[in-house]
Design a protein around this motif. Structure first.
Motif, short mmCIF file in Angstrom:
data_model
loop_
_atom_site.label_atom_id
_atom_site.label_comp_id
_atom_site.label_asym_id
_atom_site.label_seq_id
_atom_site.Cartn_x
_atom_site.Cartn_y
_atom_site.Cartn_z
N GLU A 168 0.58 -1.15 -0.17
CA GLU A 168 0.01 -0.16 0.01
C GLU A 168 0.91 1.34 -0.12
O GLU A 168 0.53 2.33 -0.63
N GLN A 169 1.92 1.30 0.79
CA GLN A 169 2.87 2.55 0.65
C GLN A 169 3.46 2.63 -0.51
O GLN A 169 3.31 3.85 -0.81
N LYS A 184 0.56 4.29 -2.66
CA LYS A 184 0.50 5.60 -2.24
C LYS A 184 1.37 6.60 -2.82
O LYS A 184 1.46 7.65 -3.45
N VAL A 201 1.22 7.26 -6.70
CA VAL A 201 -0.08 8.18 -6.84
C VAL A 201 0.34 9.58 -6.77
O VAL A 201 0.26 10.47 -7.32
N HIS A 202 1.05 9.71 -5.42
CA HIS A 202 1.51 11.06 -4.87
C HIS A 202 2.50 11.59 -5.63
O HIS A 202 2.46 12.53 -6.03
N GLN A 213 -8.25 3.17 -5.45
CA GLN A 213 -8.97 4.23 -4.43
C GLN A 213 -8.17 5.35 -4.27
O GLN A 213 -8.38 6.53 -4.36
N TYR A 214 -6.81 5.26 -4.47
CA TYR A 214 -5.67 6.17 -4.14
C TYR A 214 -5.80 7.24 -5.40
O TYR A 214 -5.78 8.38 -5.52
N ARG A 216 -8.85 9.34 -5.64
CA ARG A 216 -8.90 10.57 -4.86
C ARG A 216 -8.06 11.78 -5.47
O ARG A 216 -8.74 13.01 -5.30
N VAL A 217 -7.15 11.54 -6.49
CA VAL A 217 -6.88 12.60 -7.28
C VAL A 217 -7.87 12.90 -8.52
O VAL A 217 -8.10 14.25 -8.53
N ARG A 254 -10.67 15.38 -7.28
CA ARG A 254 -10.53 16.79 -7.53
C ARG A 254 -10.49 17.42 -8.69
O ARG A 254 -11.18 18.49 -9.26
N THR A 298 -9.15 16.70 1.33
CA THR A 298 -8.78 17.37 0.38
C THR A 298 -7.91 18.43 0.68
O THR A 298 -6.81 18.91 0.72
N MET A 320 -0.35 13.36 1.13
CA MET A 320 -1.40 12.31 0.52
C MET A 320 -1.38 11.44 1.88
O MET A 320 -0.72 10.56 2.32
#
Lengths: 247, 76
Positions: free
Chosen positions: A67-68, A71, A74-75, A123-124, A127-128, A131, B44, B53
């Motif tokens: 998971e890390q 994340k 994506v980040h 799901q990660y 979230r982007v 927006r 957000t 994040m």
């Protein structure tokens, strides 16, 4: 004008046959950046050399089961490009075993990669995309996830889960204008079929109306369509790319 | 501006406090406005302000004003 002009795309399973074809099709259609996610460093470089618009393909090593790392992926993409337009979940593993001889560790690994990792990345990324109020997520399922197949009980169960997930996620994310679709390839000519005996392979090809396996490019073409704005009103669909397979 | 001041500005904006003092014992349970939709907006806003994040578990753990501060401390 190309179908994917300036889009930022993440493609998992980029070291594999289908994933690599998707990456190449994306850059051919003008994608601005294709983040080609590979499990082992160097697998993308093996096919990237000589590829058209290769400077738009960026190899990224990550373990989809962690998971890390998902994340961070994506980040990092969000920070570098400011957006994510397309996610293709093409990473997958397959063990074919008869009931009574199914190895428990293979069950866990198939679900871990094919389902759990896909859910986390979805799901990660969502979230982007929430927006942005737009985005396209394409999951690579399989015809066996719809029809089932002897010797593939667990693999087909993972792909069935991907299909159900696609339908539910499409409903949940529709209000954010995020499209979620799946491709269900039939028998496809990749390394994954190398361990299948000629006898079984021939019997499976005999069930295909077009009398041949799909090429990875056949699958990639369908993914390009779903990723593009040509499919802007299509969500929650499972698109079979199987040459008329009867199972 | 320190992290708490930046966080307070977000809380004020998201929960539309119009500059009123923040009740630092506020939780999802005792704050009517704090529904699931506002929760994601809150997440957000935090992520954008601090350029982070959040882990999925942090989003689940963000159940109170003070939990938010603890989560931010973890990242910044």
């Amino acid at each position: 004008m190309n179908m994917l002009d300036s889009k930022v795309c993440i493609v998992t399973g980029a070291g594999g046959g289908i994933g690599s074809s998707i990456c190449q099709a994306f850059v051919s259609e003008g994608a601005g950046a294709v983040i080609a996610v590979e499990h082992q460093r160097g697998t993308v470089d093996q096919w990237k050399v000589g590829c058209r618009n290769m400077n738009h393909i960026f190899p990224y090593t990550a373990n989809i089961e962690n998971e890390q790392e998902i994340k961070d992926l994506v980040h990092n993409v969000k920070k570098k490009y400011g957006k994510i337009d397309v996610l293709v979940n093409a990473a997958g593993i397959e063990y074919n075993e008869q009931i009574g001889m199914i190895n428990h560790s293979h069950i866990e690994r198939m679900f871990s990669v094919n389902v759990f990792g896909l859910i986390e990345l979805l799901q990660y990324t969502a979230r982007v995309m929430m927006r942005q109020k737009e985005g396209s997520i394409i999951n690579i399922a399989s015809v066996v996830g719809i029809y089932g197949n002897p010797g593939q009980s667990v693999y087909s169960a993972t792909k069935g889960a991907v299909i159900s997930l696609t339908k539910s996620a499409s409903k949940e994310l529709a209000h954010s204008k995020i499209r979620v679709n799946a491709i269900a390839p039939g028998l496809t000519d990749t390394k994954m079929i190398q361990n299948i005996s000629k006898e079984i392979l021939d019997s499976r090809i005999n069930k295909i109306g077009f009398e041949r396996m799909a090429s990875p490019e056949d699958i990639a073409d369908a993914v390009v369509f779903l990723a593009s704005d040509k499919a802007k009103f299509i969500t929650g669909q499972i698109l079979g790319v199987d040459g008329g397979t009867i199972m | 501006m320190n992290n708490k001041e930046r966080y307070d500005r977000i809380v004020n904006e998201i929960f539309e406090l119009n500059g009123m003092p923040i009740n630092e014992s506020m939780t999802r349970g005792n704050t009517e406005k704090w529904n699931s939709l506002l929760h994601l907006t809150f997440v957000t806003a935090i992520e954008d302000e601090f350029e982070i994040m959040l882990d999925t578990q942090d989003i689940l753990n963000l159940t109170s004003y003070s939990a938010g501060l603890e989560i931010i401390d973890k990242y910044c």
